[in-house]
Design a protein around this motif. Structure first.
Motif, mmCIF file in Angstrom:
data_model
loop_
_atom_site.group_PDB
_atom_site.id
_atom_site.type_symbol
_atom_site.label_atom_id
_atom_site.label_comp_id
_atom_site.label_asym_id
_atom_site.label_seq_id
_atom_site.Cartn_x
_atom_site.Cartn_y
_atom_site.Cartn_z
ATOM 1 N N ARG A 116 33.235 -24.853 23.051
ATOM 2 C CA ARG A 116 34.512 -24.249 23.460
ATOM 3 C C ARG A 116 35.539 -24.347 22.344
ATOM 4 O O ARG A 116 36.292 -23.410 22.109
ATOM 5 N N LEU A 125 31.890 -19.963 27.562
ATOM 6 C CA LEU A 125 32.731 -19.461 26.471
ATOM 7 C C LEU A 125 33.571 -18.253 26.868
ATOM 8 O O LEU A 125 34.488 -17.880 26.144
ATOM 9 N N ASN A 169 36.438 -16.209 28.165
ATOM 10 C CA ASN A 169 37.836 -16.625 28.237
ATOM 11 C C ASN A 169 38.739 -15.437 28.543
ATOM 12 O O ASN A 169 38.256 -14.329 28.743
#
Length: 136
Positions: free
Chosen positions: A72, A120, A122
């Motif tokens: 991340r 991941l 977002n």
């Protein structure tokens, strides 16, 4: 897992096959754009190899170089859409198959990669700008 896959040479072959697929498949188009906005595909190939060695239980080259292996944090500035995660997984799935990796261990690896890729995703809109903070 790295030894079951054939060691670092097998990881290198997997990473090279993965990026060859990403560079040739239409599903890789947006992933290529993201990599080119970053440090480029050649750097991505090198960093992916370093990361995957450690991820698979081998030497942690990426952590030795960067001090961590926090996916991340590595991708915090990259706008990752759900389609990007799925397309990354598609390329990796095809690379695993092309390199002859199969069996229960590889299915567990696929599940781990899926969890990692989906984490991941977002809310970044434009490159590095959160949609919620973008000017209206």
């Amino acid at each position: 897992m790295i030894e079951q896959m054939g060691g670092e040479s097998a990881v290198r072959a997997l990473v090279e096959t993965f990026y060859d697929l990403m560079e040739s498949l239409p599903e890789g188009a947006h992933l290529r754009l993201l990599h080119e906005r970053g440090q480029g595909m050649n750097n991505a190939r090198s960093e992916q190899f370093a990361f995957m060695c450690g991820f698979l239980g081998g030497r942690r080259y990426y952590a030795e170089r960067h001090g961590h292996m926090d996916l991340r944090a590595i991708h915090a500035h990259v706008p990752v859409r759900p389609d990007d995660a799925e397309n990354w997984l598609l390329c990796m799935d095809r690379a695993l198959a092309a390199c002859g990796h199969s069996g229960p261990e590889v299915e567990r690896l696929r599940a781990s990669l899926r969890r990692a890729a989906l984490r991941l995703v977002n809310d970044l809109g434009e490159w590095g700008v959160r949609q919620s903070s973008a000017p209206k």
